[in-house]
Design a protein around this motif. Structure first.
Motif, PDB file in Angstrom:
ATOM      1  N   GLN A 165       0.830  -1.210   0.000  1.00 30.90           N
ATOM      2  CA  GLN A 165       0.000   0.000   0.000  1.00 30.90           C
ATOM      3  C   GLN A 165       0.862   1.256   0.000  1.00 30.90           C
ATOM      4  O   GLN A 165       0.579   2.233  -0.687  1.00 30.90           O
ATOM      5  N   LYS A 166       1.931   1.234   0.784  1.00 27.97           N
ATOM      6  CA  LYS A 166       2.802   2.413   0.876  1.00 27.97           C
ATOM      7  C   LYS A 166       3.574   2.617  -0.428  1.00 27.97           C
ATOM      8  O   LYS A 166       3.774   3.738  -0.866  1.00 27.97           O
ATOM      9  N   LEU A 167       4.005   1.525  -1.066  1.00 28.35           N
ATOM     10  CA  LEU A 167       4.706   1.642  -2.341  1.00 28.35           C
ATOM     11  C   LEU A 167       3.789   2.254  -3.408  1.00 28.35           C
ATOM     12  O   LEU A 167       4.228   3.097  -4.206  1.00 28.35           O
ATOM     13  N   LEU A 168       2.526   1.861  -3.412  1.00 25.54           N
ATOM     14  CA  LEU A 168       1.583   2.440  -4.378  1.00 25.54           C
ATOM     15  C   LEU A 168       1.364   3.923  -4.109  1.00 25.54           C
ATOM     16  O   LEU A 168       1.288   4.719  -5.033  1.00 25.54           O
ATOM     17  N   TYR A 169       1.292   4.289  -2.846  1.00 25.80           N
ATOM     18  CA  TYR A 169       1.140   5.697  -2.481  1.00 25.80           C
ATOM     19  C   TYR A 169       2.331   6.525  -2.981  1.00 25.80           C
ATOM     20  O   TYR A 169       2.156   7.583  -3.587  1.00 25.80           O
ATOM     21  N   TYR A 170       3.539   6.031  -2.759  1.00 20.39           N
ATOM     22  CA  TYR A 170       4.725   6.765  -3.215  1.00 20.39           C
ATOM     23  C   TYR A 170       4.777   6.828  -4.741  1.00 20.39           C
ATOM     24  O   TYR A 170       5.131   7.862  -5.319  1.00 20.39           O
ATOM     25  N   ALA A 171       4.425   5.745  -5.405  1.00 19.00           N
ATOM     26  CA  ALA A 171       4.422   5.739  -6.871  1.00 19.00           C
ATOM     27  C   ALA A 171       3.414   6.762  -7.398  1.00 19.00           C
ATOM     28  O   ALA A 171       3.712   7.548  -8.305  1.00 19.00           O
ATOM     29  N   GLN A 172       2.223   6.768  -6.819  1.00 14.91           N
ATOM     30  CA  GLN A 172       1.193   7.718  -7.247  1.00 14.91           C
ATOM     31  C   GLN A 172       1.639   9.159  -6.985  1.00 14.91           C
ATOM     32  O   GLN A 172       1.508  10.034  -7.840  1.00 14.91           O
ATOM     33  N   GLY A 173       2.195   9.390  -5.802  1.00  9.50           N
ATOM     34  CA  GLY A 173       2.620  10.738  -5.435  1.00  9.50           C
ATOM     35  C   GLY A 173       3.691  11.286  -6.348  1.00  9.50           C
ATOM     36  O   GLY A 173       3.599  12.421  -6.841  1.00  9.50           O
TER      37      GLY A 173
END
Length: 159
Positions: free
Chosen positions: A39-47
């Motif tokens: 979940q955190k990796l997806l957040y950083y990728a999106q950001g």
């Protein structure tokens, strides 16, 4: 063609991003990705995608949950693994990722993939998009991510 209209040109889904990250795992080196970490990796990728290219990487929403940013749809999909490692998917189609996307995802994984799920959780709790959303609607807006991650890019370039 019908398929072209279903997704914006070049846009992949949160599932595609998750599969890409899961395919990077080197189990022999002791790597593992739990749902929390994913979940955190997806957040950083999106950001970072929003900050660099002014458009989302994937269309699904990110919400501020107790343990940080979460893509609810993806969370429930992988929930069956609990806190354990999610296995590498067998059906990753690398042809759907353009070079720009691969480069971004590889960079996010090399920078953030080294941290534990709990370290990433704690990092996101210090960041404006999560703090803001946790106090208000619960949804982390693209605008708040774009503004915050632009400052992170500017910081890195200044070093």
């Amino acid at each position: 063609m019908k398929g072209d209209n279903d997704q914006k040109k070049g846009m992949i889904s949160c599932y595609d991003v998750a599969k890409y990250f899961l395919a990077q795992v080197d189990e022999d080196a002791g790597d593992l990705i739990s749902n929390l970490k994913l979940q955190k990796l997806l957040y950083y990728a999106q950001g970072f995608h929003l900050a660099l290219y002014d458009e989302p990487l994937f269309p699904e929403l990110i919400e501020a949950w107790t343990h940080g940013p979460v893509v609810p749809e993806l969370y429930y999909y992988y929930k069956k693994y609990g806190v354990g490692a999610i296995p590498c998917p067998k059906d990753v189609d690398f042809s759907i990722y353009d070079e720009r996307t691969k480069s971004l995802l590889d960079e996010v994984y090399s920078v953030f993939g080294q941290f534990s799920a709990w370290k990433l959780r704690n990092m996101t709790h210090e960041e404006e998009p999560w703090k803001l959303a946790a106090q208000t609607s619960g949804q982390i807006s693209h605008q708040s991510m774009k503004e915050y991650f632009k400052t992170q890019i500017d910081c890195e370039e200044a070093v």
